[in-house]
Design a protein around this motif. Structure first.
Motif, short mmCIF file in Angstrom:
data_model
loop_
_atom_site.label_atom_id
_atom_site.label_comp_id
_atom_site.label_asym_id
_atom_site.label_seq_id
_atom_site.Cartn_x
_atom_site.Cartn_y
_atom_site.Cartn_z
N ASP A 118 0.75 -1.32 -0.07
CA ASP A 118 -0.11 0.12 -0.10
C ASP A 118 0.96 1.26 0.03
N GLU A 144 0.74 7.33 4.34
CA GLU A 144 0.43 5.67 4.07
C GLU A 144 1.41 4.82 4.98
N HIS A 154 0.28 1.64 7.21
CA HIS A 154 -1.05 1.06 6.40
C HIS A 154 -0.45 -0.45 6.40
N TYR A 228 -8.41 -1.48 9.15
CA TYR A 228 -7.53 -0.97 8.09
C TYR A 228 -8.54 -0.28 7.18
N HIS A 232 -8.96 3.84 5.84
CA HIS A 232 -9.05 4.60 4.44
C HIS A 232 -10.13 5.32 4.08
FE LIG Z 1 -3.23 3.15 2.45
#
Ligand SMILES: [Fe+2]
Length: 476
Positions: A118, A144, A154, A228, A232
Motif C-alpha cells: 500500500d 501511508e 498501513h 484497516y 482508508h
Molecule cells: Fe493506504
C-alpha cells in the motif's frame, strides 16, 4: 480411519506458491532492494500494462481544471449509494459482499499482495522531497507509512490483520492476485521515468470507492477487525484527505513551460491502472467455497499422502491412494459424502470428518490453519453459515460485531495493551541505520532515510524510525 497428525503437519515448502512470473517479480521488488535487472523488468511490465489500457475509456474529465467537480461528483455518488445500501441492510436485507465468515477471510487473503505494498506507487517521489510541487504526494506517501507510527503504518496494520485473522503466511495464491501490487511497486521504483503516470495512478486509486465502505461495514458485522478499511475511509476523504491532495498534485505538477496536454494525457492513462488486475468486487463475486475447499485439501495432499494407514478405506480406496494425486481431491470429497463422513447442509457436529479436524480428540488437530478450518466449516454448513459463526468459540458472544466484542473485551480486562512506541526494539537494521546516520553528512543522511522508507522495509522498526526522522527533517 487412522491419521497420524504429525505426518500431515509436516511443513509444506513455501515455494509451492507464488512462483508465477508476476509473483516472482513482485518479490524481487519488495523483498529486498531490487537490482537493475528487476527494475528494468518492472519498467517493461508497467509500460506493457499502460499500452494495454491506452484505448480503454476513463471517467476522468477532459481538462484538469474540472478535477475538483469530478471528485465531488464521485464522492456524492458513492455517499448516495452507501446510504441506499445501509437502508437496505436496516430493512433486513442480506450482506452484499460476504456470504459467510470464510468468504470475508478469503477476501482478506487474496487482496494481501496489494495491501502489503500500500502506498508504494509514490515511493519514487520521496527522493525529490525538496521540490515543493511534489509536497502533496510526498505527504500522502508519509501518511501511508503512518508518519512512522507502528499503529498507523498501513502495511503494518495489514500484516497485523492477517496475523490476527490466522491468515499468515499468505501463500498458494494465483499469480493474477499479484498484478495490482506489482503495478504499484513498478510505478514506485520508476517515479522519474513515469512521473505523469504515477500522478494519474494516485488520482484514480485515492478516490473513495463504495466497496471500501461496504467492506468495512460487513467485516465488522462478521466480527473481523475493519480498522484497516475504516482508516482508508477517513484518509481518502474529499475535504482534506488523499483524494483531494491527489487532484491538487495534478494541478501542481502540470508543466508550465513544457507540453502540458501531453502530460495530462499520460496522467489520464496512468489513472486507468488503478483498476488493473483483479478488482475488489470481482474477487468477492468469484469466491467459490467448494473450489476453495478443493484447493486447501489438494495442497494438504502433498504432505498428507502416505501418512494414513492402508486399512483406512473410503469407497474401496485407501486414503493414501486418494491423496496420492491432488487431482483426486474432488473425487475424495465426493466419496466422503457418499460414505456419510460429510453431511453437507447440516451442523458440523453431524459430520465425522469435521470431528477429525477439530475438537478435543481430533486426530488431525493442528493440520489445518484457522482460515482453512473456517472454509471447511462454512462449506459443510452451507446456507446456515450466513450467520457468520466462527468455527470455534473464540471467547466472544456469537455474532457480536468486531467493535462490540472489542468493547466487551475491554470491560472484561482482556483487551491487548496499546503498544508503547518508546519501547526499545531489537532489530539488526535499526542498529545499522543508527550507526550509518552517525557518520554521514546531512545530505547523505536524507538519502539513507529515503532508502529505508522504501516498500521493502518502511514497515520494519528501522523503516519506521527513518520515516519519523525524514518527516521531521524534511519539514524543518
Ligand atoms: Fe493506504
Amino acid at each position: 480411519m487412522h491419521i497420524a497428525a504429525h505426518e500431515w503437519a509436516r511443513p509444506i515448502p513455501t515455494q509451492i506458491a507464488s512462483t508465477g512470473p508476476m509473483a516472482s517479480l513482485y518479490w524481487r521488488l519488495s523483498g529486498h532492494q531490487p537490482d537493475d535487472a528487476a527494475r528494468a523488468e518492472a519498467l517493461a511490465f508497467v509500460r506493457r500494462k499502460l499500452d494495454e489500457v491506452a484505448d480503454s475509456p476513463t471517467d476522468l474529465p477532459a481538462a484538469p481544471e474540472e478535477l475538483g467537480a469530478w471528485m465531488d461528483g464521485n464522492a456524492q455518488r458513492v455517499a448516495a449509494q452507501y446510504a441506499e445500501y445501509l437502508e437496505g441492510r436496516k430493512a433486513g436485507g442480506p450482506r452484499r459482499f460476504f456470504g459467510n465468515r470464510a468468504h470475508a477471510l478469503y477476501f482478506l487473503r487474496v487482496v494481501a499482495p496489494t495491501k502489503l505494498v500500500d502506498g508504494s506507487w509514490l515511493y519514487g517521489l520521496v527522493a525529490h522531497w525538496r521540490n515543493s510541487r511534489f509536497s502533496d504526494l510526498v505527504r500522502t506517501y508519509v501518511e501511508e507509512l503512518g508518519e512512522g507510527a507502528p499503529d498507523k503504518n498501513h502495511v503494518l496494520l495489514y500484516r497485523k490483520l492477517l496475523a490476527s485473522s490466522g491468515l499468515d503466511p499468505v501463500d498458494d495464491l494465483d499469480d493474477a492476485f499479484y498484478e495490482q501490487g506489482l503495478i504499484q511497486l513498478a510505478l514506485g521504483w520508476h517515479g522519474e521515468a513515469l512521473l505523469p503516470e504515477v500522478i494519474g495512478f494516485n488520482l484514480g486509486y485515492e478516490q473513495l470507492p463504495l466497496h471500501l465502505l461496504i467492506t468495512a461495514y460487513e467485516l465488522n458485522e462478521l466480527g473481523l477487525d475493519p480498522y484497516y478499511f475504516t482508516l482508508h475511509v477517513t484518509v481518502d476523504n474529499t475535504d482534506t484527505g488523499h483524494a483531494k491532495r491527489a487532484c491538487q498534485a495534478v494541478l501542481d505538477t502540470l508543466p508550465k513551460l513544457g507540453d502540458s496536454s501531453g502530460f495530462w494525457e499520460r496522467v489520464r492513462n496512468g489513472s486507468k491502472l488503478a483498476d488493473a488486475g483483479l478488482g475488489t468486487t470481482q474477487v468477492i463475486r468469484e469466491f467459490d467455497i467448494a473450489r476453495e475447499v478443493v484447493r486447501i485439501l489438494s495442497r494438504k495432499s502433498v504432505a498428507g499422502h502416505g501418512a494414513h494407514s492402508d486399512y483406512c478405506k473410503v469407497a474401496g480406496r485407501s486414503v493414501n491412494d486418494w491423496l496420492a494425486e491432488p487431482s483426486r481431491v474432488p473425487g475424495f470429497l465426493e466419496a466422503l459424502q457418499q460414505a456419510g463422513w460429510i453431511h453437507l447442509g447440516r451442523p458440523v457436529d453431524e459430520s465425522r470428518f469435521w470431528g477429525l479436524l477439530q475438537g478435543e480428540k481430533a486426530e488431525m488437530f493442528g493440520v489445518f490453519s484457522s482460515y482453512e478450518l473456517q472454509v471447511i466449516h462454512d462449506w459443510i454448513r452451507g446456507a446456515a453459515s450466513a450467520d457468520g459463526q466462527p468455527y470455534a468459540d473464540l471467547g466472544v458472544p456469537q455474532r457480536a460485531s468486531f467493535r462490540a466484542a472489542q468493547r466487551l473485551a475491554t470491560l472484561r480486562g482482556r483487551a491487548l495493551p496499546t503498544p508503547d512506541v518508546q519501547t526499545p526494539l531489537l532489530d539488526p537494521d535499526l542498529d545499522a541505520l543508527e550507526d550509518q546516520l552517525r557518520v554521514l553528512d546531512a545530505d547523505a543522511q536524507m538519502q539513507l532515510l529515503v532508502q529505508a522508507m522504501s516498500p521493502v522495509q518502511h514497515w520494519t522498526p528501522a523503516g519506521l524510525k527513518a520515516t519519523r526522522l525524514f518527516w521531521e527533517r524534511s519539514r524543518a
